[in-house]
Design a protein around this motif. Structure first.
Motif, short mmCIF file in Angstrom:
data_model
loop_
_atom_site.label_atom_id
_atom_site.label_comp_id
_atom_site.label_asym_id
_atom_site.label_seq_id
_atom_site.Cartn_x
_atom_site.Cartn_y
_atom_site.Cartn_z
N UNK A 1 -21.16 9.69 45.05
CA UNK A 1 -20.57 10.84 44.37
C UNK A 1 -19.75 10.37 43.18
N UNK A 2 -19.79 11.14 42.13
CA UNK A 2 -19.01 10.79 40.95
C UNK A 2 -17.55 11.16 41.17
N UNK B 1 -24.39 9.23 41.22
CA UNK B 1 -24.57 7.98 40.49
C UNK B 1 -25.44 7.06 41.33
N UNK B 2 -26.47 6.54 40.73
CA UNK B 2 -27.39 5.66 41.42
C UNK B 2 -27.12 4.25 40.91
N UNK B 3 -26.84 3.35 41.82
CA UNK B 3 -26.50 2.01 41.39
C UNK B 3 -27.64 1.04 41.70
N UNK B 4 -28.09 0.38 40.65
CA UNK B 4 -29.17 -0.59 40.80
C UNK B 4 -28.61 -1.97 40.50
N UNK B 5 -28.78 -2.88 41.45
CA UNK B 5 -28.22 -4.22 41.26
C UNK B 5 -29.36 -5.22 41.17
N UNK C 1 -28.54 13.02 37.10
CA UNK C 1 -27.77 11.96 37.75
C UNK C 1 -27.59 10.77 36.82
N UNK C 2 -26.56 10.01 37.10
CA UNK C 2 -26.30 8.81 36.29
C UNK C 2 -27.00 7.61 36.93
#
Lengths: 216, 293
Positions: free
Chosen positions: B80-81, B139-143, B92-93
């Motif tokens: 969640x933002x 927010x989708x986080x790609x590492x 979405x971010x």
């Protein structure tokens, strides 16, 4: 697209029912009676898949809904209209704070914040709702997601007979106590101490009958 | 017990310097003369290994070896933002964090610069392929972790992310593939290795009238779109077009590998589900029969 069709054939011979697809794969023509359902999108008159999984065709109201069921667990977030399972964290006079743990039968990897406002607890006698007599911290509730007006968290509603407290323990026996048994719409009873506590009790029904209620 | 930061950070002495720094530097021209030049232009991918679901602890992950380049990607469930976030939109971010392992490249000094520029390019390449309208206010986080870099790090990272997105069950419009081509002294290198990439990037201004540079193209095959065209150096328009066409040809070949791997994964998953269902059915049948007795 040649490879796709080859793959499909080989799969079909192994496994008669399932047609597998990958994102971006063209599934069929989009027509008036053929509609893009979940896991698909429409572009240039065709229906394409957005998920990797098996293709399913559902017929409803003379229309064919092309859907893709994701292999493994799909990543989804709560959307307005979804029935969710939440745990109550905090209760005050105006609202109850909860953390959303499930959407339908899908267990979330990460919990999301949600609140049930006093006026959304039940459909009747809204002005006489008392939050402390509806929820207690630790209760597991079923609720429906309301259209999001505020960015910070989801607004939930339990204003339906089928929604409300599902699992609760009495305040005396604590969190490890036995779950209480519903005795009426507004009361639950502890099987050990026979103490009755007020709650907004949910009528437990099969999931299928719950979903068709509002979404259609 | 390891320090609490151990899981997030690589524990290595910050001041360490690889011995290669002290070795006498060869002149670029000498290096180039030593290089093995491709005799015939072959639009082929390197030997590729791809494994989806390589990490069990995250939502989606993939590990890819592209020749000697090794990349690991992990994707976390949408977050969640914060209230304070200004960028409110119905889409979405996507945030990409790209890290180099300290031992991945010969010259660790260039790591921070590479990390930021590649993370930006990666984000640009991935944003169009994700169905961002399905995650509004999220927010989708790609590492990405580059374990070993022997050239084509960016394109491998994009390929790896594409596979990881599918593994995570995130809706995407298509499968994304990318590849790298570079040109130096009128010789075209397909899938350039680290030495050539280094040569191209260290070229001095005096020779800049000569065509040189790197092109990385990420494309979606089914919808026939290019999501990212990353170019470094100087090209004439015709050359750029030609090089881009070459990368697209390689992309198609990589796509076959990606498709094959993902297809097998879906197949095994569905078979497992089927088996699980059968087991449940037999258990139910047994319990029912015993209850009847």
């Amino acid at each position: 697209m040649e490879i796709d069709s080859n793959n499909e054939k080989s799969i079909n011979s192994d496994n008669a029912e399932a047609i597998l697809c990958l994102p971006g794969q063209r599934l069929c023509l989009s027509e008036e009676t053929t509609v893009a359902g979940q896991g698909t999108y429409e572009r240039g008159g065709y229906i394409y898949a957005t998920l990797a999984g098996s293709v399913q065709v559902k017929e409803k109201d003379k229309c064919k809904y092309i859907e893709v069921k994701c292999a493994g667990s799909q990543t989804i977030v709560p959307v307005a209209g979804d029935v969710i399972t939440a745990r109550v964290l905090q209760v005050n006079q105006r609202f109850a704070k909860c953390s959303i743990i499930c959407i339908g039968d899908h267990i979330l990897e990460r919990t999301y914040r949600g609140i049930v406002r006093k006026e959304d607890v039940r459909a009747t006698e809204k002005d006489r709702v008392e939050m402390y007599k509806s929820f207690r911290p630790g209760d597991v509730i079923l609720a429906r997601v309301l259209p999001q007006t505020e960015l910070s968290c989801y607004q939930l509603s339990t204003a339906e007979n089928e929604l409300g407290v599902v699992v609760a323990t009495s305040s005396e026996s604590g969190a490890n106590g036995p779950p209480m048994v519903p005795v009426s719409w507004t009361e639950m009873q502890c099987p050990n101490t026979l103490v009755k506590e007020p709650r907004k009790v949910a009528k437990i029904v099969a999931e299928s009958s719950l979903k068709t209620e509002k979404l259609t | 017990m390891p320090p609490p930061s151990a899981s997030r950070k690589f524990m290595y002495p910050e001041q360490s310097v690889p011995y290669s720094v002290y070795i006498k530097q060869e002149h670029p021209d000498e290096l180039f003369a030593k290089l093995e030049k491709p005799g015939k232009l072959q639009l082929e991918e390197r030997p590729t290994f791809l494994k989806v679901g390589a990490l069990a602890t995250v939502k989606g992950s993939a590990y890819m070896e592209y020749g000697k380049t090794k990349v690991m990607t992990s994707i976390e469930p949408p977050r969640e933002l914060n209230k304070q976030t200004k960028k409110i939109g119905t889409l979405g971010l996507v945030t990409c964090t790209l890290k180099y392992a300290p031992f991945a490249v010969k010259d660790p000094a260039c790591i921070p610069r590479k990390e930021t520029s590649m993370a930006l390019a990666l984000k640009k390449a991935l944003e169009p392929v994700i169905c961002r309208h399905e995650f509004p206010y999220f927010q989708l986080e790609i590492k990405v972790l580059i374990i070993d870099d022997d050239g084509c790090a960016l394109s491998t990272a994009i390929n790896c992310c594409g596979a990881a997105l599918v593994d995570a069950g995130i809706a995407t419009y298509d499968l994304i593939t990318a590849s790298t081509v570079c040109k130096y002294k009128d010789v075209e290198f397909v899938n350039p290795n680290a030495v050539i990439e280094q040569l191209v990037s260290t070229i001095t201004n005096s020779e800049s009238d000569e065509e040189h540079g790197i092109v990385v193209t990420a494309s979606l095959a089914a919808v026939d779109q290019i999501t990212e065209c990353f170019q470094k150096g100087y090209f004439k328009p015709e050359t750029l077009q030609q090089l881009t066409d070459h990368t697209l040809a390689i992309n198609e070949r990589i796509l076959d590998t990606v498709r094959y791997v993902l297809f097998n994964k879906v197949k095994t998953l569905l078979e497992k589900e089927k088996e699980a269902r059968e087991v449940i059915e037999t258990i139910n049948a047994i319990t029912e029969s015993t209850v009847a007795e």
